[in-house]
Design a protein around this motif. Structure first.
Motif, PDB file in Angstrom:
ATOM      1  N   MET A   1      14.585   9.815 -35.279  1.00  0.00           N
ATOM      2  CA  MET A   1      13.731   8.852 -35.282  1.00  0.00           C
ATOM      3  C   MET A   1      13.955   7.713 -36.551  1.00  0.00           C
ATOM      4  O   MET A   1      14.000   8.366 -37.764  1.00  0.00           O
ATOM      5  CB  MET A   1      11.987   9.379 -35.317  1.00  0.00           C
ATOM      6  CG  MET A   1      11.279   8.276 -35.195  1.00  0.00           C
ATOM      7  SD  MET A   1       9.252   8.989 -35.166  1.00  0.00           S
ATOM      8  CE  MET A   1       9.449  10.066 -33.948  1.00  0.00           C
ATOM      9  N   PRO A   2      13.848   6.464 -36.557  1.00  0.00           N
ATOM     10  CA  PRO A   2      14.219   5.559 -37.731  1.00  0.00           C
ATOM     11  C   PRO A   2      13.172   5.515 -38.729  1.00  0.00           C
ATOM     12  O   PRO A   2      11.905   5.646 -38.507  1.00  0.00           O
ATOM     13  CB  PRO A   2      14.313   4.121 -36.824  1.00  0.00           C
ATOM     14  CG  PRO A   2      14.328   4.399 -35.607  1.00  0.00           C
ATOM     15  CD  PRO A   2      13.851   5.741 -35.079  1.00  0.00           C
ATOM     16  N   TRP A  16       7.945   6.755 -40.036  1.00  0.00           N
ATOM     17  CA  TRP A  16       9.142   7.043 -38.942  1.00  0.00           C
ATOM     18  C   TRP A  16       8.219   6.393 -37.815  1.00  0.00           C
ATOM     19  O   TRP A  16       7.140   6.592 -37.615  1.00  0.00           O
ATOM     20  CB  TRP A  16       9.410   8.619 -38.904  1.00  0.00           C
ATOM     21  CG  TRP A  16      10.314   9.106 -39.592  1.00  0.00           C
ATOM     22  CD1 TRP A  16      11.518   8.788 -39.616  1.00  0.00           C
ATOM     23  CD2 TRP A  16       9.947   9.945 -40.808  1.00  0.00           C
ATOM     24  NE1 TRP A  16      12.398   9.582 -40.700  1.00  0.00           N
ATOM     25  CE2 TRP A  16      11.382  10.163 -41.342  1.00  0.00           C
ATOM     26  CE3 TRP A  16       9.229  10.532 -41.250  1.00  0.00           C
ATOM     27  CZ2 TRP A  16      11.520  10.857 -42.468  1.00  0.00           C
ATOM     28  CZ3 TRP A  16       9.103  11.070 -42.599  1.00  0.00           C
ATOM     29  CH2 TRP A  16      10.440  11.404 -43.075  1.00  0.00           C
ATOM     30  N   ALA A  17       9.110   5.710 -37.086  1.00  0.00           N
ATOM     31  CA  ALA A  17       8.454   5.220 -35.791  1.00  0.00           C
ATOM     32  C   ALA A  17       9.712   5.109 -34.900  1.00  0.00           C
ATOM     33  O   ALA A  17      10.993   4.633 -35.339  1.00  0.00           O
ATOM     34  CB  ALA A  17       7.839   4.191 -35.917  1.00  0.00           C
ATOM     35  N   GLU A  18       9.230   5.029 -33.412  1.00  0.00           N
ATOM     36  CA  GLU A  18      10.564   4.616 -32.646  1.00  0.00           C
ATOM     37  C   GLU A  18      11.006   3.197 -32.531  1.00  0.00           C
ATOM     38  O   GLU A  18      12.297   2.950 -32.597  1.00  0.00           O
ATOM     39  CB  GLU A  18      10.106   4.937 -31.178  1.00  0.00           C
ATOM     40  CG  GLU A  18       9.823   6.523 -30.933  1.00  0.00           C
ATOM     41  CD  GLU A  18      11.188   7.345 -31.123  1.00  0.00           C
ATOM     42  OE1 GLU A  18      12.183   6.684 -30.605  1.00  0.00           O
ATOM     43  OE2 GLU A  18      11.127   8.607 -31.392  1.00  0.00           O
ATOM     44  N   THR A  19      10.023   2.230 -32.661  1.00  0.00           N
ATOM     45  CA  THR A  19      10.161   0.862 -32.718  1.00  0.00           C
ATOM     46  C   THR A  19       9.696  -0.079 -33.697  1.00  0.00           C
ATOM     47  O   THR A  19       8.526   0.657 -34.412  1.00  0.00           O
ATOM     48  CB  THR A  19       9.597   0.311 -31.213  1.00  0.00           C
ATOM     49  OG1 THR A  19       8.402   0.309 -31.219  1.00  0.00           O
ATOM     50  CG2 THR A  19      10.573   1.228 -30.060  1.00  0.00           C
ATOM     51  N   GLU A  20       9.934  -1.114 -33.748  1.00  0.00           N
ATOM     52  CA  GLU A  20       9.119  -1.988 -34.972  1.00  0.00           C
ATOM     53  C   GLU A  20       7.546  -2.400 -34.381  1.00  0.00           C
ATOM     54  O   GLU A  20       6.838  -2.250 -35.303  1.00  0.00           O
ATOM     55  CB  GLU A  20       9.713  -3.398 -35.083  1.00  0.00           C
ATOM     56  CG  GLU A  20      11.045  -3.308 -35.720  1.00  0.00           C
ATOM     57  CD  GLU A  20      11.577  -4.741 -36.086  1.00  0.00           C
ATOM     58  OE1 GLU A  20      10.862  -5.748 -36.017  1.00  0.00           O
ATOM     59  OE2 GLU A  20      12.653  -4.834 -36.470  1.00  0.00           O
ATOM     60  N   ASP A  22       5.908   0.221 -32.736  1.00  0.00           N
ATOM     61  CA  ASP A  22       5.350   1.152 -33.275  1.00  0.00           C
ATOM     62  C   ASP A  22       4.959   1.492 -34.799  1.00  0.00           C
ATOM     63  O   ASP A  22       4.128   1.894 -35.197  1.00  0.00           O
ATOM     64  CB  ASP A  22       6.279   2.392 -33.040  1.00  0.00           C
ATOM     65  CG  ASP A  22       6.427   2.743 -31.524  1.00  0.00           C
ATOM     66  OD1 ASP A  22       5.297   2.088 -30.626  1.00  0.00           O
ATOM     67  OD2 ASP A  22       7.192   3.262 -31.056  1.00  0.00           O
ATOM     68  N   ARG A  41      13.801  -1.719 -41.173  1.00  0.00           N
ATOM     69  CA  ARG A  41      14.328  -0.287 -40.745  1.00  0.00           C
ATOM     70  C   ARG A  41      15.171  -0.002 -41.768  1.00  0.00           C
ATOM     71  O   ARG A  41      15.979  -0.788 -42.138  1.00  0.00           O
ATOM     72  CB  ARG A  41      15.010  -0.693 -39.428  1.00  0.00           C
ATOM     73  CG  ARG A  41      15.430   0.511 -38.866  1.00  0.00           C
ATOM     74  CD  ARG A  41      16.096   0.435 -37.445  1.00  0.00           C
ATOM     75  NE  ARG A  41      16.582   1.549 -36.991  1.00  0.00           N
ATOM     76  CZ  ARG A  41      16.693   2.017 -35.852  1.00  0.00           C
ATOM     77  NH1 ARG A  41      16.651   1.265 -34.951  1.00  0.00           N
ATOM     78  NH2 ARG A  41      17.466   2.954 -35.527  1.00  0.00           N
ATOM     79  N   ASP A  45      17.717   8.237 -42.886  1.00  0.00           N
ATOM     80  CA  ASP A  45      16.325   8.785 -42.305  1.00  0.00           C
ATOM     81  C   ASP A  45      15.619   9.700 -43.651  1.00  0.00           C
ATOM     82  O   ASP A  45      14.911  10.306 -43.294  1.00  0.00           O
ATOM     83  CB  ASP A  45      16.754  10.153 -41.299  1.00  0.00           C
ATOM     84  CG  ASP A  45      17.616  10.914 -42.018  1.00  0.00           C
ATOM     85  OD1 ASP A  45      18.003  10.897 -43.167  1.00  0.00           O
ATOM     86  OD2 ASP A  45      17.623  12.046 -41.207  1.00  0.00           O
TER      87      ASP A  45
END
Length: 108
Positions: A1-2, A16-20, A22, A41, A45
């Motif tokens: 997860m980014p 951490w989030a899957e998308t911007e 999120d 981003r 990690d």
């Protein structure tokens, strides 16, 4: 997860989030009145904060160490400790008072 770095007017949030989208949702849930100023981003990690960049590598300049030393020299006398702190650091009265009082609260 980014890993995302999100800056608002009042906070810098690392999450951490899957998308911007999120990542923006994290801010809106935690700080609903804050507006996102910058969202980045991160390329890795993990997140590293340099103590040198924050000025925390020289313990001689650590305000808590100096305040505790001043409290010790003054045998706990707050007014004398503030005076010693001002002489040691060149700080103004208000900054010295806060440094000494905060270290007294921490259980000197």
């Amino acid at each position: 997860m980014p890993l995302f770095e999100i800056e608002t007017e009042a906070h810098i949030i690392i999450t951490w989030a899957e998308t911007e989208d999120d990542a923006r949702e994290v801010v809106s849930e935690a700080y609903p009145t804050d507006e996102v100023v910058r969202l980045t981003r991160r390329p890795r990690d993990s997140w590293v904060i340099s103590k040198g960049a924050l000025g925390l590598t020289d313990t001689k300049l650590d305000p808590c160490v100096i305040a505790r030393d001043c409290l010790s020299k003054s045998a706990g006398d707050k007014v004398n400790a503030i005076r010693l702190y001002r002489m040691e650091t060149g700080s103004d009265l208000e900054h010295a008072r806060r440094a000494i009082e905060s270290n007294m609260v921490m259980g000197w």
